[in-house]
Design a protein around this motif. Structure first.
Motif, mmCIF file in Angstrom:
data_model
loop_
_atom_site.group_PDB
_atom_site.id
_atom_site.type_symbol
_atom_site.label_atom_id
_atom_site.label_comp_id
_atom_site.label_asym_id
_atom_site.label_seq_id
_atom_site.Cartn_x
_atom_site.Cartn_y
_atom_site.Cartn_z
ATOM 1 N N ILE B 691 24.075 6.302 118.941
ATOM 2 C CA ILE B 691 25.143 5.805 119.811
ATOM 3 C C ILE B 691 25.857 4.704 119.025
ATOM 4 N N PRO B 692 27.183 4.701 119.010
ATOM 5 C CA PRO B 692 27.887 3.686 118.217
ATOM 6 C C PRO B 692 27.375 2.292 118.532
ATOM 7 N N SER B 693 27.227 1.504 117.500
ATOM 8 C CA SER B 693 26.573 0.213 117.685
ATOM 9 C C SER B 693 27.412 -0.731 118.532
ATOM 10 N N TYR B 694 28.682 -0.395 118.713
ATOM 11 C CA TYR B 694 29.525 -1.248 119.540
ATOM 12 C C TYR B 694 28.979 -1.320 120.962
ATOM 13 N N ILE B 695 28.364 -0.220 121.372
ATOM 14 C CA ILE B 695 27.810 -0.200 122.723
ATOM 15 C C ILE B 695 26.400 -0.760 122.677
ATOM 16 N N LYS B 696 26.165 -1.684 123.554
ATOM 17 C CA LYS B 696 24.841 -2.312 123.555
ATOM 18 C C LYS B 696 23.784 -1.289 123.927
ATOM 19 N N VAL B 698 21.283 0.826 125.632
ATOM 20 C CA VAL B 698 21.081 1.164 127.025
ATOM 21 C C VAL B 698 19.655 1.665 127.188
#
Lengths: 180, 723
Positions: B691-696, B698
């Motif tokens: 998952i792109p690292s921009y998204i914290k 989950v």
């Protein structure tokens, strides 16, 4: 749209980022969100794509709409209006996604309407007037106000746009090198 | 800019090459650590490795590495040239390993962009001392050697350099070719035999009746004269004895193993033909490839006729065969492939692209436009089938490219066993089984530390001290086996020792103390497996005293965590008094998993197939609702907690009626939970993407993937769900 067109035609090729740096200098990709026009330095812009299906991710900030599949690369998209704390808007076929790349983080920005690429000279950029400071939410992302003819563009700092309050998040992620 | 790149490329190459040299060096050294000495090939190999490292470090101006490798090179130069006596082998092994450690350490510094500032003076001083020692020890030896040169048969003595057979005598195959115009070649041959008899412990030659049978002269001229010799003399000495004169065209001496020697001319018979029409190299190849003779023969026949040999050739060639022999024993000749090192990021890119290709293929082949009734798709389907085949092959190839054997990591463990057992004064035999098992590169990176910990544990805690072993009637030499095998798409790596085994009582006592036992359960009801799992809990150690190797803060709980992070499990088996086996069961690859695709609300999710035990539809009356909102489901008399995926993530439009959806029974970390989803889509091989690292991060999501239609599904991490 009308007023920006009236300001004269300037180079529109936003995708050609491989051009020399000089050619990009002072050029801004402008778009409309809410009632304001915003500008982003063209160096940050990878491309503009049409709206496509977004896969929502649970338990994230409300403005992170989810993930899209950009030719095999999975990138997150954020809704600029929600990011600015404005009312949500209906996505339609004119809605565009601006894919920007900031320090190797690639993110899609959902904006209402893409305007055009304009050139703003250094001397036409003013620091945000202090009286606007009352509106702190706005001021965070806007580092300058560009005058183009009769209208103004709020120039965005993409770093601050992407990151909630502190910069450290993205930098951390970059250090880890997990970004695709 | 360009210049910068150049030096960078050089540095990369330097690090890469030296790393490989050191790995090879360590392998060689550890292979022979238990014998009394290094054989000649290893000495040459170590010498060459040090020489290369010295040279390249000199170019890169890493002076400390240059200095230390130069010193070790000196030592091995002396060993090589002077064949000294009475070399303390283990001491030498340690010296080599110390130097290797030093260079590795410096190279790590270089890799991290620091300057290599380690101080080699101390090690160099030690090496100097060592060199002095062996030089003095070898002084007597010089005289003895002189004696041999004078053709006097000396008493058996122990050379430091000994054959692999690790006995004082060596086995040779000697091929002598006479000039075609030699008269009475049989007499000349007999002369040679006579000379060799002086040093021979065992001598065989062919043709056999060279004295009585005049016709043998012809055979000798045609086919050469072959001698099998067991002797303690060195090759050079033999050469002197035979001597190349007016009659003898060439002499080839090959050292061989005892078993080859015992095969005698049965083996030699086969080579007769080759001798005639092939060059020296071919004969060598022939000797080495004794195992797969038939295949080699074909190509040998095509080779040009025998070339005249220059005298200098002997020295070089005579060393090569031994080396090749060893290789030939390890690997079949066919595996001699050429390699190219490729940047991993390019591999990843290729992998991504192929993943893309597979997806776009399914987009094309399942295109809704094709569903129009009345279309004749015969040709299209044929072409499509062909394309599908190629893309499957492509996928397999890229996967196999990412596969690397476990050999390196196993060698590292060998080193650890060696170090730890020496420090603890335990005598440990290390055996590796299946080290050629291949796993994905990204897995290797993750198992190195856990494995190291398990191996250390085995030596430190598993194996008893020598005294204890004696008391319990075991052999003093303990054994640790590291084995790997693939089974059902998983890799099993086991570390077994024949030590004291785990103490069930001790673990139970500790568990009682830490209040880990279930109140309702009698202690005798715990299976051994359950009991042993306690040691994987944080803060659980039955070891009273902390030793150097167990006080490092990495406990079994960390091992288990690391293994779980890559979707693996740790299995512990133990028998008191007989030993312990710790087995890691890990997936072959992290990049592609077998998953079940399901839907909840508007989102697609994927769950790894392995954890799903069962799917079934639930009736409302099987549900138990607690007042606090928690739910349970009763299945065949067992009660499991239920997670509704839609509710858990707060999704929209998910199925609320329990009878409309689908229940999945998951088994995670030996716990069973039920997951409620809207519907199942199907089973699919999926390419895992982060998952792109921009998204914290989950909770409960471990990645994402693209489905056949290009849409994105989220990969559920079952252990995230049970927290």
């Amino acid at each position: 749209m009308e007023e920006t067109n009236a300001l004269g035609s300037l180079p529109q090729d936003s995708k050609d980022v491989s051009d020399e740096r000089d050619a990009q200098k002072g050029k801004y990709m402008t778009f409309k969100s809410g009632n304001e026009h915003y500008g982003l330095k063209i160096q940050y812009v990878n491309e503009i794509i049409g709206f496509q299906a977004i896969t929502a991710i649970p338990e994230t900030e409300h403005y992170i709409k989810g993930l899209i599949n950009l030719r095999g690369k999975i990138i997150p998209v954020i809704d600029v209006r929600l990011r600015f704390g404005q009312e949500p808007f209906e996505y339609n076929d004119r809605t565009c996604i601006i894919v920007i790349s900031v320090k190797s983080t690639v993110v899609g920005l959902i904006v209402e309407k893409i305007a055009e690429v304009v050139e703003i000279k250094e001397e036409n950029i003013l620091p945000p007037p202090s009286i606007v400071r009352a509106d702190k939410v706005q001021n965070k992302y806007v580092y300058g106000i560009g005058k183009v003819g009769g209208s103004v563009k709020l120039l965005l700092d993409p770093d601050k746009l992407l990151n909630d309050t502190d910069m450290s998040m993205v930098e951390q992620a970059n250090d880890m090198g997990v970004e695709e | 800019m360009a210049e910068e790149f150049n030096t960078e490329g050089m540095l990369d190459m330097y690090l890469f090459e030296n790393e490989q040299l050191l790995e090879q060096l360590q392998e060689t050294v550890l292979e022979q650590k238990d014998s009394d000495c290094f054989d000649e090939d290893s000495i040459n190999e170590i010498f060459r490795a040090m020489h290369t490292i010295k040279g390249s470090s000199g170019i890169m101006m890493f002076d400390n590495i240059t200095a230390i490798s130069h010193k070790l090179e000196d030592v091995f130069f002396y060993l090589r040239e002077s064949h000294p006596d009475n070399v303390p082998h283990l001491e030498l092994v340690e010296h080599v390993l110390t130097v290797e450690d030093f260079i590795s350490g410096e190279m790590d510094k270089i890799r991290n962009g620091d300057s290599p500032d380690g101080e080699p003076a101390e090690i160099i001083a030690e090496l100097n001392q060592f060199l002095e020692k062996i030089k003095n020890g070898g002084a007597k030896k010089g005289k003895e050697q002189a004696a041999v040169a004078e053709n006097v048969h000396v008493e058996p003595k122990h050379f430091y350099i000994a054959p692999v057979a690790s006995s004082a005598s060596r086995f040779y195959k000697i091929y002598i070719t006479f000039f075609p115009d030699t008269e009475m070649a049989n007499v000349h041959a007999y002369k040679t035999v006579y000379a060799l008899k002086e040093v021979a412990e065992d001598l065989l030659y062919s043709p056999e009746d060279i004295i009585s049978d005049a016709e043998s002269a012809e055979t000798i001229l045609k086919e050469g004269f072959r001698v099998l010799l067991q002797s303690q003399s060195s090759e050079e000495e033999l050469r002197k004895l035979i001597g190349v004169g007016y009659d003898i065209e060439s002499v080839d001496i090959y050292e061989c193993k005892a078993d080859e020697f015992l095969q005698g001319f049965d083996f030699g018979e086969h080579e007769l033909k080759i001798d005639l029409e092939s060059s020296v190299e071919d004969i060598e190849a022939k000797v080495n490839a004794a195992i797969d003779q038939s295949s080699a023969e074909e190509e040998l026949k095509e080779k040009p006729k025998e070339k005249p040999m220059a005298p200098g050739d002997f020295v070089i060639k005579s060393k090569e065969p031994g080396k090749k022999k060893q290789l030939a024993k390890d690997k079949p000749k066919a595996e001699k492939a050429s390699f190219i090192s490729v940047n991993v990021s390019k591999m990843d890119q290729l992998m991504d692209l192929i993943g893309e290709l597979v997806i776009s293929e399914s987009v094309v082949l399942q295109n809704p436009d094709l569903k129009v009734p009345g279309l004749n798709l015969t040709n299209f389907n044929k072409a499509a089938a062909q394309m599908a085949k190629i893309s499957t092959d492509l996928q397999n190839v890229i996967m196999s490219m990412r596969m690397v054997p476990l050999t390196n990591i196993f060698q590292k463990m060998n080193r650890i066993v060696f170090d730890v057992s020496r420090k603890l004064g335990k005598d440990v035999d290390f055996e590796m089984v299946g080290e050629h098992t291949e796993v994905d590169k990204n897995i290797i990176e993750h198992i190195s530390d856990p494995l190291m910990h398990l191996v250390r544990n085995a030596v430190d805690h598993g194996i008893e001290t020598k005294e204890e072993r004696k008391k319990s009637g075991k052999s003093e030499k303990a054994k640790i086996t590291l084995s790997a095998r693939t089974e059902a798409g998983k890799v099993w790596i086991s570390v077994s020792d024949n030590g004291k085994g785990l103490d069930r009582e001790k673990i139970m006592a500790k568990a009682r103390k830490q209040d880990l036992l279930n109140d309702g359960k009698p202690e005798s009801a715990y299976t051994d497996r359950e009991v042993f799992q306690f040691i994987t809990l944080p803060g659980f150690s039955t070891n009273e005293q902390v030793t150097e190797y167990s006080g490092r803060g990495v406990g079994m709980d960390v091992v288990v965590q690391n293994i779980q992070a890559i979707g693996g499990v740790l299995d512990i088996e133990s028998e008191t008094g007989a030993g312990t086996t710790m087995s890691l069961k890990i997936p072959l690859t992290l990049a592609i998993i077998d998953g079940i695709v399901m839907e909840t609300g508007d989102s697609s999710f994927v769950m790894e197939t392995g954890v799903i035990k069962q799917f079934f539809s639930v009736k409302e009356d099987m549900m138990i609702h607690e007042p606090n909102g928690e739910e349970y489901v009763m299945i065949r008399g067992d009660c499991y907690p239920v997670i509704r995926l839609g509710k858990w993530y707060g999704l929209d439009h998910y199925c609320t009626n329990i009878e409309d959806g689908m229940m999945l029974i998951l088994e995670v970390d030996s716990r069973t939970i039920c997951l409620f989803v809207d519907k199942l889509i199907g089973k699919q091989e999926i390419v895992v993407k982060p998952i792109p690292s921009y998204i914290k991060k989950v909770k409960g999501l471990s990645g994402c993937t693209q489905l056949g239609d290009g849409s994105i599904a989220l990969i559920l991490d079952p252990s995230g769900l049970i927290e």
